[in-house]
Design a protein around this motif. Structure first.
Motif, mmCIF file in Angstrom:
data_model
loop_
_atom_site.group_PDB
_atom_site.id
_atom_site.type_symbol
_atom_site.label_atom_id
_atom_site.label_comp_id
_atom_site.label_asym_id
_atom_site.label_seq_id
_atom_site.Cartn_x
_atom_site.Cartn_y
_atom_site.Cartn_z
ATOM 1 N N ASP A 207 39.552 39.001 29.754
ATOM 2 C CA ASP A 207 40.830 39.323 30.391
ATOM 3 C C ASP A 207 40.659 40.580 31.256
ATOM 4 N N GLU B 184 42.000 41.286 34.198
ATOM 5 C CA GLU B 184 43.240 41.795 34.793
ATOM 6 C C GLU B 184 43.926 42.791 33.872
ATOM 7 N N LYS B 185 43.953 42.476 32.590
ATOM 8 C CA LYS B 185 44.582 43.375 31.616
ATOM 9 C C LYS B 185 43.798 44.686 31.513
ATOM 10 N N LEU C 265 41.915 46.010 33.896
ATOM 11 C CA LEU C 265 42.135 46.739 35.138
ATOM 12 C C LEU C 265 43.492 47.437 35.128
ATOM 13 N N LYS C 266 44.499 46.749 34.612
ATOM 14 C CA LYS C 266 45.840 47.336 34.505
ATOM 15 C C LYS C 266 45.802 48.552 33.577
ATOM 16 N N LYS D 58 44.076 51.474 35.432
ATOM 17 C CA LYS D 58 44.971 52.084 36.415
ATOM 18 C C LYS D 58 46.026 52.952 35.736
#
Length: 61
Positions: A9, A11-12, A14-15, A18
């Protein structure tokens, strides 16, 4: 700083990265360093930020 990726995962992860960078103030610092800041303006900004930090600390005590 260490971000772990679970179950592919990305995307999770990376979130999360950030969010952590935002919390540490990295984006704010990059924005400030992109342009020259006069010493007098820099000093005023630092005093303003310190006062803001003090008020916030008093609120949570």
């Amino acid at each position: 700083m260490d971000i772990k990726v679970y179950g592919n995962d990305v995307e999770k992860a990376l979130k999360s990265l950030k969010r952590q960078l935002q919390k540490e103030g990295l984006f704010k610092e990059i924005k400030q360093r992109s342009f020259y800041e006069k010493p007098s303006v820099k000093e005023k900004r630092k005093k303003r930020e310190a006062a803001k930090k003090r008020v916030k600390a008093l609120r949570f005590k």
